[in-house]
Motif scaffolding. Sequence first.
Motif, PDB file in Angstrom:
ATOM      1  N   GLU A 179       4.187 -69.740   8.366  1.00 46.96           N
ATOM      2  CA  GLU A 179       5.273 -69.118   9.136  1.00 46.96           C
ATOM      3  C   GLU A 179       4.958 -69.036  10.622  1.00 46.96           C
ATOM      4  OE1 GLU A 179       2.867 -65.673   7.352  1.00 46.96           O
ATOM      5  OE2 GLU A 179       3.586 -67.621   6.698  1.00 46.96           O
ATOM      6  N   HIS A 180       3.713 -69.322  10.998  1.00 45.54           N
ATOM      7  CA  HIS A 180       3.322 -69.315  12.413  1.00 45.54           C
ATOM      8  C   HIS A 180       3.290 -70.724  13.001  1.00 45.54           C
ATOM      9  CE1 HIS A 180       2.442 -65.112  11.872  1.00 45.54           C
ATOM     10  NE2 HIS A 180       1.594 -65.402  10.906  1.00 45.54           N
ATOM     11  N   SER A 181       3.687 -71.722  12.211  1.00 46.58           N
ATOM     12  CA  SER A 181       3.620 -73.108  12.668  1.00 46.58           C
ATOM     13  C   SER A 181       4.871 -73.497  13.439  1.00 46.58           C
ATOM     14  CB  SER A 181       3.423 -74.052  11.479  1.00 46.58           C
ATOM     15  OG  SER A 181       4.619 -74.117  10.705  1.00 46.58           O
ATOM     16  N   LYS A 182       4.722 -74.535  14.271  1.00 51.86           N
ATOM     17  CA  LYS A 182       5.868 -75.077  15.004  1.00 51.86           C
ATOM     18  C   LYS A 182       6.886 -75.677  14.029  1.00 51.86           C
ATOM     19  CE  LYS A 182       3.388 -76.080  19.279  1.00 51.86           C
ATOM     20  NZ  LYS A 182       2.896 -77.146  20.189  1.00 51.86           N
ATOM     21  N   THR A 185       9.197 -72.957  12.677  1.00 53.78           N
ATOM     22  CA  THR A 185      10.178 -72.574  13.697  1.00 53.78           C
ATOM     23  C   THR A 185      11.255 -73.645  13.832  1.00 53.78           C
ATOM     24  OG1 THR A 185       8.505 -71.314  14.896  1.00 53.78           O
ATOM     25  CG2 THR A 185      10.465 -71.970  16.140  1.00 53.78           C
ATOM     26  N   TRP A 186      10.839 -74.903  13.839  1.00 53.43           N
ATOM     27  CA  TRP A 186      11.797 -75.998  13.970  1.00 53.43           C
ATOM     28  C   TRP A 186      12.754 -76.014  12.779  1.00 53.43           C
ATOM     29  CZ3 TRP A 186      13.334 -80.355  11.366  1.00 53.43           C
ATOM     30  CH2 TRP A 186      14.096 -81.283  12.095  1.00 53.43           C
ATOM     31  N   GLN A 188      13.654 -73.519  10.880  1.00 55.57           N
ATOM     32  CA  GLN A 188      14.581 -72.396  10.991  1.00 55.57           C
ATOM     33  C   GLN A 188      15.717 -72.717  11.963  1.00 55.57           C
ATOM     34  OE1 GLN A 188      11.643 -69.289  11.947  1.00 55.57           O
ATOM     35  NE2 GLN A 188      12.408 -68.203  10.149  1.00 55.57           N
ATOM     36  N   GLN A 189      15.383 -73.437  13.043  1.00 50.73           N
ATOM     37  CA  GLN A 189      16.376 -73.731  14.077  1.00 50.73           C
ATOM     38  C   GLN A 189      17.259 -74.927  13.756  1.00 50.73           C
ATOM     39  OE1 GLN A 189      13.820 -74.226  17.480  1.00 50.73           O
ATOM     40  NE2 GLN A 189      13.597 -72.019  17.814  1.00 50.73           N
TER      41      GLN A 189
END
Length: 200
Positions: A179-182, A185-186, A188-189
């Motif tokens: 959950e702390h990886s790029k 995040t990508w 999720q977006q």
Amino acid sequence: MRVFARESRMHLRTILLATFVPVAACAASAALAAAPLCPATWPAQPAASVAHINEVNRGLGIPTDYAARHNLVLLPEGKDLVQVPRDVYGRKVEMVAPAAAALKKMFAAAARVGLKLETVSGFRSINYQTGLIRRKLKSGMSIQKALSINAVPGYSVHQTGCAVDLTTPGVPAAGGSVEHSKAFTWLQQHGAQFGFHLSF
């Protein structure tokens, strides 16, 4: 964000679970719109399927009211599966065709921004799911503990062929740091652009 999956577990998994949802619910390409979709709500399954799953689950020692108590919906088993990239262990991974096509596009889009996504698990048949629980029971694990790790056979979103577990290089598939990886995040977006939502 939990959008579609009907899994009994609500805790945050240590891998990414992306679930294919109807194109109507997201901004997806017109090419995907023409393909059959994984519905957000599954139709009721035939009585014979219900009876079979009840028999399988009784054999595992799963209480007969377990599904009702946990608001689980009996799901169909995916057909006409297509292979997607092999998992991090080199095993074959499959999904239904529209989900596989969407995954391919999502992997390519992530690669264009320097991110690599890797599969961990895709389609799991009812028999496979049953075997997972049987092995845990044979090792001495209680049915309650087994069901906190694996979904009840007949109720796993993975058996539909519409779900895939993902990770990224440098993050162990069983670790807690994804959950702390790029990549997380990508996803999720941008996952919804390809018909995917993080399930939990």
